[in-house]
Design a protein around this motif. Structure first.
Motif, PDB file in Angstrom:
ATOM      1  N   ALA A 333     -48.919 -40.470  -5.868  1.00 45.68           N
ATOM      2  CA  ALA A 333     -48.854 -41.709  -5.072  1.00 45.68           C
ATOM      3  C   ALA A 333     -49.223 -41.398  -3.883  1.00 45.68           C
ATOM      4  N   GLY A 334     -49.839 -40.483  -3.379  1.00 47.53           N
ATOM      5  CA  GLY A 334     -50.609 -40.085  -2.059  1.00 47.53           C
ATOM      6  C   GLY A 334     -49.551 -39.473  -1.036  1.00 47.53           C
ATOM      7  N   SER A 335     -48.635 -38.815  -1.193  1.00 47.79           N
ATOM      8  CA  SER A 335     -47.882 -38.112  -0.439  1.00 47.79           C
ATOM      9  C   SER A 335     -48.454 -36.996   0.372  1.00 47.79           C
ATOM     10  N   GLU A 340     -50.204 -35.198   5.938  1.00 47.24           N
ATOM     11  CA  GLU A 340     -51.241 -34.814   6.994  1.00 47.24           C
ATOM     12  C   GLU A 340     -51.171 -35.786   7.920  1.00 47.24           C
ATOM     13  N   ARG A 341     -51.033 -37.186   7.620  1.00 51.42           N
ATOM     14  CA  ARG A 341     -51.312 -38.134   8.669  1.00 51.42           C
ATOM     15  C   ARG A 341     -50.036 -38.014   9.621  1.00 51.42           C
ATOM     16  N   ILE A 342     -48.883 -37.683   9.292  1.00 53.29           N
ATOM     17  CA  ILE A 342     -47.670 -37.628   9.915  1.00 53.29           C
ATOM     18  C   ILE A 342     -47.848 -36.356  11.012  1.00 53.29           C
ATOM     19  N   GLU A 350     -47.190 -36.835  23.003  1.00 48.73           N
ATOM     20  CA  GLU A 350     -46.384 -35.867  24.227  1.00 48.73           C
ATOM     21  C   GLU A 350     -45.108 -35.860  24.086  1.00 48.73           C
ATOM     22  N   ARG A 351     -44.277 -36.724  23.266  1.00 50.37           N
ATOM     23  CA  ARG A 351     -42.899 -36.811  23.273  1.00 50.37           C
ATOM     24  C   ARG A 351     -42.279 -36.564  21.896  1.00 50.37           C
ATOM     25  N   CYS A 352     -43.194 -35.841  20.999  1.00 47.70           N
ATOM     26  CA  CYS A 352     -42.398 -35.638  19.723  1.00 47.70           C
ATOM     27  C   CYS A 352     -41.951 -34.251  19.626  1.00 47.70           C
ATOM     28  N   ASP A 353     -40.876 -33.965  19.367  1.00 52.74           N
ATOM     29  CA  ASP A 353     -40.223 -32.427  19.167  1.00 52.74           C
ATOM     30  C   ASP A 353     -39.807 -32.599  17.975  1.00 52.74           C
ATOM     31  N   VAL A 354     -40.638 -32.172  16.872  1.00 51.89           N
ATOM     32  CA  VAL A 354     -40.383 -32.104  15.352  1.00 51.89           C
ATOM     33  C   VAL A 354     -40.968 -31.171  14.457  1.00 51.89           C
ATOM     34  N   ARG A 355     -40.378 -30.887  13.601  1.00 48.82           N
ATOM     35  CA  ARG A 355     -40.869 -29.692  12.669  1.00 48.82           C
ATOM     36  C   ARG A 355     -41.256 -30.873  11.282  1.00 48.82           C
ATOM     37  N   ILE A 356     -42.540 -30.464  10.759  1.00 46.34           N
ATOM     38  CA  ILE A 356     -42.863 -31.201   9.503  1.00 46.34           C
ATOM     39  C   ILE A 356     -43.344 -30.349   8.339  1.00 46.34           C
ATOM     40  N   THR A 357     -42.448 -30.351   7.527  1.00 48.64           N
ATOM     41  CA  THR A 357     -42.564 -29.546   6.161  1.00 48.64           C
ATOM     42  C   THR A 357     -42.699 -30.394   4.910  1.00 48.64           C
ATOM     43  N   ARG A 358     -43.303 -29.794   4.099  1.00 50.97           N
ATOM     44  CA  ARG A 358     -43.257 -30.256   2.548  1.00 50.97           C
ATOM     45  C   ARG A 358     -42.013 -30.039   1.949  1.00 50.97           C
TER      46      ARG A 358
END
Length: 410
Positions: A333-335, A340-342, A350-358
């Protein structure tokens, strides 16, 4: 394996401040839930320490509620699993619940292993087969008796492989014509296909063993499919046996798993775990749910230390963790594009403190692509790549939930 006398002599001597939590899946059929509670009562008599039952879903109490009850009674709890094999519940759901309980309650919590492969279970399955043989009026030494060991089926190849191993161990040293492993669903071969394939070998009898703990909906499906096969092939007598139920030999297995957890000798089959190694067809599952667990545990550990000594840490956990389901349905469905876009939008912020994983499957197939944001517990569904900027700018930067995308709030 411990005998009842051995277990009693050990536990009464040293473990008055300890309890056991027996974790079952939970069923809409109360009879299955009562079987778990009966096993908990039997294990309590065996170990002579408090043993309570808890459930992942569909029944009460939940795991968190059980830990809350224990906190005022004991200081140490050992979790013992009713799960037959190590799939997502054992590898992800229960460990996550344990990590959350460790942060919430003043308890020392040990996590045991699943039931798995054990000599007592093989003996129990052998006896279940003998019961069916007696009902059919056949003898494995004189007649051609084929056995079908039917598991629930899992999306975890490691768990499915253990069903095959158990079937082989049941065959070794016994006079069965053959022993086949099969499944109700999720994976192949299915029970229907296995039964029809066996008909070509023309055994005198087919014994179908439901490899399940409780007598629930799936067990009845095994009986129904076996009865249909028996009607379709009059030259073969076929009958399904009973599930494992509350046989006392399961208490031997639970007692061993309890001892292993207490002594720190729990072993998992990590070499074939889809969350740790690249397996053909499961590459996208590597690190998914485990990464989410690591991030949550890491964040909670740092928060606990901050509360105690207010010490800064050079590697503080990120404020938020975003996990995007890239299992097959969501990927189709395009996840992957959403992920990748996120990541790109977060890098530009400059204000985003985040970890992004599958992530591996979040259990919401058909509602995806799914995006989960922790520790907020917000699950977004039907997310498109063009929604990534709103998730980053509104939620990750400004703590404003993107309401029209919310699928579930934990």
């Amino acid at each position: 394996m411990n005998t009842p006398d051995e277990s009693t002599s050990v536990t009464t001597a040293a473990f008055d401040d300890e309890a056991v939590l027996l974790v079952g899946h939970g069923s809409r059929r109360e009879k299955s839930n009562e079987q778990v509670r009966e096993l908990a009562a039997g294990l309590e008599s065996r170990l002579e320490i408090p043993v309570d039952a808890a459930f992942l879903e569909l029944a009460e109490p939940a795991i968190d509620e059980a830990f809350a009850t224990f906190e005022s009674v004991v200081s140490r709890v050992t979790v013992v699993h009713c799960s037959l094999f190590a799939a997502s519940h054992v590898k992800n759901d229960v460990p996550l619940a344990i990590e959350q309980a460790r942060a919430a309650y003043d308890l020392e919590i040990e996590n045991g292993a699943h039931l798995g492969i054990h000599p007592a279970i093989i003996d129990l399955l052998d006896d279940r087969a003998a019961e069916v043989e007696a009902e059919l009026g056949v003898d494995r030494e004189d007649d051609g008796v084929a056995v079908v060991l039917c598991g629930r089926g899992s999306s975890d190849p490691d768990a499915n492989g253990d069903v095959q191993k158990l079937a082989r161990l049941l065959y070794e040293g016994r006079d069965f014509n053959r022993v086949e492993a099969t499944f109700i669903g999720v994976t192949e071969p299915t029970l229907e296909d296995t039964l029809h394939g066996l008909s070509k070998h023309r055994p005198d009898a087919v014994v179908v063993l439901p490899y399940m703990l409780g007598d629930g909906v799936l067990t009845q499906r095994v009986r129904d499919w076996t009865a249909d096969f028996d009607d379709d092939y009059p030259y073969v007598s076929a009958l399904a046996g009973d599930p494992l139920g509350t046989d006392s030999r399961l208490l031997d297995v639970f007692a061993d798993r309890w001892q292993e957890a207490r002594s720190g000798s729990v072993e998992m089959s990590c070499d074939t775990c889809k969350y740790k190694v690249d397996l053909e067809g499961y590459e996208e599952d590597v690190g998914g749910a485990r990464a989410m667990l690591r991030a949550l545990a890491h964040q909670e550990a740092h928060a606990a230390r901050e509360d105690i000594d207010d010490e800064p840490h050079s590697h503080d956990a990120p404020q938020k963790h975003v996990t995007v389901c890239t299992n097959r349905t969501c990927a189709d469905a395009g996840s992957t594009a959403v992920l990748e876009r996120i990541r790109q939008e977060a890098r530009n912020s400059e204000r985003c403190d985040v970890r992004i994983t599958r992530s591996s499957c979040l259990g919401r197939c058909g509602d995806g692509p799914m995006v989960a944001v922790y520790p907020d517990g917000i699950w977004y569904g039907d997310v498109a790549a063009e929604n990534a900027d709103r998730i980053v700018t509104d939620h990750l930067e400004s703590d404003r939930i993107v309401s029209n995308l919310v699928e579930q709030i934990l």
